[in-house]
Design an enzyme around this catalytic site. Structure first.
Site, PDB file in Angstrom:
ATOM      1  N   SER A  53     -29.645   2.534 -38.500  1.00  0.00           N
ATOM      2  CA  SER A  53     -28.444   3.145 -39.051  1.00  0.00           C
ATOM      3  C   SER A  53     -27.528   2.094 -39.659  1.00  0.00           C
ATOM      4  CB  SER A  53     -27.738   3.972 -37.969  1.00  0.00           C
ATOM      5  OG  SER A  53     -26.706   4.747 -38.509  1.00  0.00           O
ATOM      6  N   ASP A 104     -29.243   4.307 -43.902  1.00  0.00           N
ATOM      7  CA  ASP A 104     -30.187   5.426 -43.802  1.00  0.00           C
ATOM      8  C   ASP A 104     -29.565   6.732 -44.301  1.00  0.00           C
ATOM      9  OD1 ASP A 104     -28.536   5.507 -41.491  1.00  0.00           O
ATOM     10  OD2 ASP A 104     -29.985   6.747 -40.443  1.00  0.00           O
ATOM     11  N   ASP A 146     -24.260   4.792 -45.582  1.00  0.00           N
ATOM     12  CA  ASP A 146     -24.849   3.713 -44.794  1.00  0.00           C
ATOM     13  C   ASP A 146     -26.340   3.580 -45.113  1.00  0.00           C
ATOM     14  OD1 ASP A 146     -25.914   5.880 -43.426  1.00  0.00           O
ATOM     15  OD2 ASP A 146     -25.453   5.107 -41.435  1.00  0.00           O
ATOM     16  N   ASP A 152     -27.136   8.733 -43.531  1.00  0.00           N
ATOM     17  CA  ASP A 152     -26.687   9.870 -42.725  1.00  0.00           C
ATOM     18  C   ASP A 152     -25.176   9.831 -42.495  1.00  0.00           C
ATOM     19  OD1 ASP A 152     -26.667   7.772 -40.904  1.00  0.00           O
ATOM     20  OD2 ASP A 152     -27.718   8.860 -39.319  1.00  0.00           O
TER      21      ASP A 152
END
Length: 572
Positions: A143, A301, A299, A303
């Site tokens: 993340s 990834d 960010d 999400d």
């Protein structure tokens, strides 16, 4: 075996990854470095696992990834006759390698692995699980952690991150697996046998179509003159976010060139977290140069999402709570005005998310449901609605850590749909001659100034874990009766499911109807509050502070008083 014996075991193995062999050579004789890598195994829970890249059983590497995947495969084979799994990865160091390793372990065990052939956002893995009818999903990502981290998220058949019970069951299977004993399928043979399938572009087309369905004001962006600077922070959002903005009429989008392409070293943002101003410095400079209305950052990834809004000659960064309450107000108001609000609508927030949500929801007849921190709990509420054929009642869910979702097409936070809705909201206000800064201030004047502050104290290594446990144990044994001079009028311990609240006739006890979690919440007089919990994904303990007042100055003063008081309460 103790740490030194484990080190010798690793050092005497023929390392398939030369980076690991070199690291083991470099730490020879360094007791602290060896202990840190070997004093425990990588934990596997509802968030999968996450840790620093490197050699050792307390590090992310091909061996810990293989072992975790073997345990996951063993679990899936006990639950499904023909198990299958969707696997994706982000731009982090070795993410592509770990994803392929996981796919080949699954294929070797007869679990049909659907592998994305290129990096992809986390929410697309949640979508792929449901779209392809898979038994599970895996996303290789850490993340928004610094570059030295990577991780392994695990999903169930509903597209949610796995439950507490499943996490425990998978971890039990992992414990039965020898670290260096996991076999991989041959890639060509797995492709030919149909136990490995590369996911085609049609899945992304389908996902984008479902994202577009969440628009509540189609066409509002076309011709609105909205000017956007976007940064994917060297991650996975670049293509899907630009695509959804283009398809929904946001034509003036400038991408931050230094952060456009995948780069797991994150050279221009060492902490690629859109919650942190430093991560947005390069984007802010470009936004000022372009005189943009809005800076949007996702960010690595994709999400989570953060924004900065033009405010005179400068830009104001909105918090996760502020973006969330604005989106809820926008969605509820527009859907009410257009007659598209479902019967008995529901919005979901976490226990550490702004209570301003509740005031807004009340205005529009929206039921607020509270859940634990972690989007899997929001996903669980959506699943329960879906099982009753009522998932259309869910209109929005968010957590203060910059995660948002509208619609039930995925079961994780989704920065792609959030980017679309944020720009749609900005265009709607712009057509009225109102900036997002002005719109937020109007919300505060209407409902009250709910201001928030979050502090994180890092407690790394074996000593840090013990320190966090000691803090939580001490607060449970001796909960405070006041904080910063404010009386505690409510106390909730989510680890024991026990709460009590000060009523007119005295203290009343109640049972918390939530899964058990290591969280303590203190409600203070006047609407202020404090929540303390160790992070589930990083080596830190967090405190969430809330100040409520009729004025910004009053709420800020409350936070300024709570901040040192809570740190002292925790022993810092």
């Amino acid at each position: 075996m103790n740490e030194m014996q484990l080190y010798e075991l690793w050092k005497n193995q023929k390392m398939e990854d030369p980076d690991l062999a070199e690291e083991l050579r470099q730490i020879e004789g360094d007791t602290d470095a060896i202990v840190d890598r070997f004093y425990k195994e990588m934990e596997f829970g509802t968030a999968g696992m996450r840790g620093v890249l490197g050699a050792g059983n307390n590090r992310m590497n091909i061996y810990t990834v293989r072992r975790a995947t073997q345990g996951f495969a063993n679990y899936l084979r006990t639950q499904y006759e023909k198990p299958s799994v969707a696997i994706g990865y982000d731009s982090r160091i070795k993410s592509d390698l770990f994803a392929k390793e996981a796919a080949l372990v699954m294929a070797k065990n007869g679990v049909h692995a659907y592998l994305f052939p290129q990096l992809t956002p986390t929410p697309t893995v949640s979508y792929a699980v449901r779209h392809l009818g898979c038994s599970a999903g895996i996303m290789i990502t850490a993340s928004h952690n610094p570059a030295k981290y990577n991780g392994y998220k695990a999903y169930g058949p509903d597209g949610c991150q796995i439950s507490l019970e499943v996490g425990d069951a998978v971890f039990a299977e992992i414990q039965k697996v020898g670290l260096f004993e996991v076999a991989l399928a041959d890639e060509a043979e797995a492709l030919a046998a149909g136990t490995l399938t590369m996911i085609g572009p049609d899945l992304m087309d389908s996902y984008i179509a479902r994202v577009r369905e969440q628009s509540v004001n189609p066409g509002i962006c076309e011709g609105a003159g909205l000017k956007v600077v976007y940064t994917p922070l060297n991650g996975t959002g670049n293509l899907p976010v630009r695509r959804i903005l283009a398809e929904t009429g946001v034509s003036d989008v400038t991408v931050v060139p230094e952060q456009e392409h995948p780069d797991g070293t994150f050279r221009t943002c060492p902490f690629p977290n859109p919650e942190i101003r430093e991560a947005l410095d390069v984007g802010l400079a470009l936004a000022k140069k372009e005189d943009a209305d809005l800076l949007v950052a996702t960010d690595p990834d994709a999400d989570r999402i953060g924004i900065a809004v033009k405010d005179g000659e400068d830009y104001t960064l909105f918090t996760g709570n502020e973006v969330g309450v604005m989106l809820l107000y926008y969605l509820a108001r527009v859907r009410t005005e257009k007659g598209t609000m479902p019967k008995d609508p529901i919005a979901v927030r976490t226990v550490v998310t702004s209570r301003l949500t509740d005031a807004i929801a009340k205005d529009f007849g929206v039921e607020i449901r509270e859940c634990l921190t972690g989007f899997k709990f929001i996903g669980g509420i959506i699943l329960a609605l879906e099982e009753k054929g009522e998932d259309d009642r869910f209109i929005f869910g968010f957590e203060e850590s910059y995660g948002y979702l509208a619609g039930s097409y995925v079961r994780d936070k989704d920065a792609v749909v959030a980017a679309m809705l944020i720009c749609e909201m900005a265009a709607w206000y712009k057509r009225q001659g109102i900036s997002l800064v002005e719109a937020l201030e109007a919300l505060y004047r209407r409902y009250g100034y709910y201001l928030h502050r979050q502090n994180s104290i890092y407690c790394e290594g074996q000593e840090g874990m013990a320190e966090m446990a000691a803090i939580m144990n001490r607060l449970r044994a001796e909960p405070p009766v006041e904080i910063a001079g404010l009386r505690v009028v409510g106390y909730a311990d989510y680890a024991t499911s026990a709460g009590r609240r000060l009523e007119r006739d005295g203290w009343t006890s109640y049972t918390i109807d939530q899964p058990k979690s290591n969280v303590l919440a203190f409600e203070l007089e006047g609407g202020a509050g404090v929540v303390i919990r160790p992070s589930g994904t990083e080596p830190k303990i967090k405190s969430y502070l809330t100040g409520v007042s009729d004025t910004r100055e009053g709420a800020t003063a409350l936070l300024d008083a709570l901040d040192p008081a809570v740190k002292k309460l925790m022993g810092f």
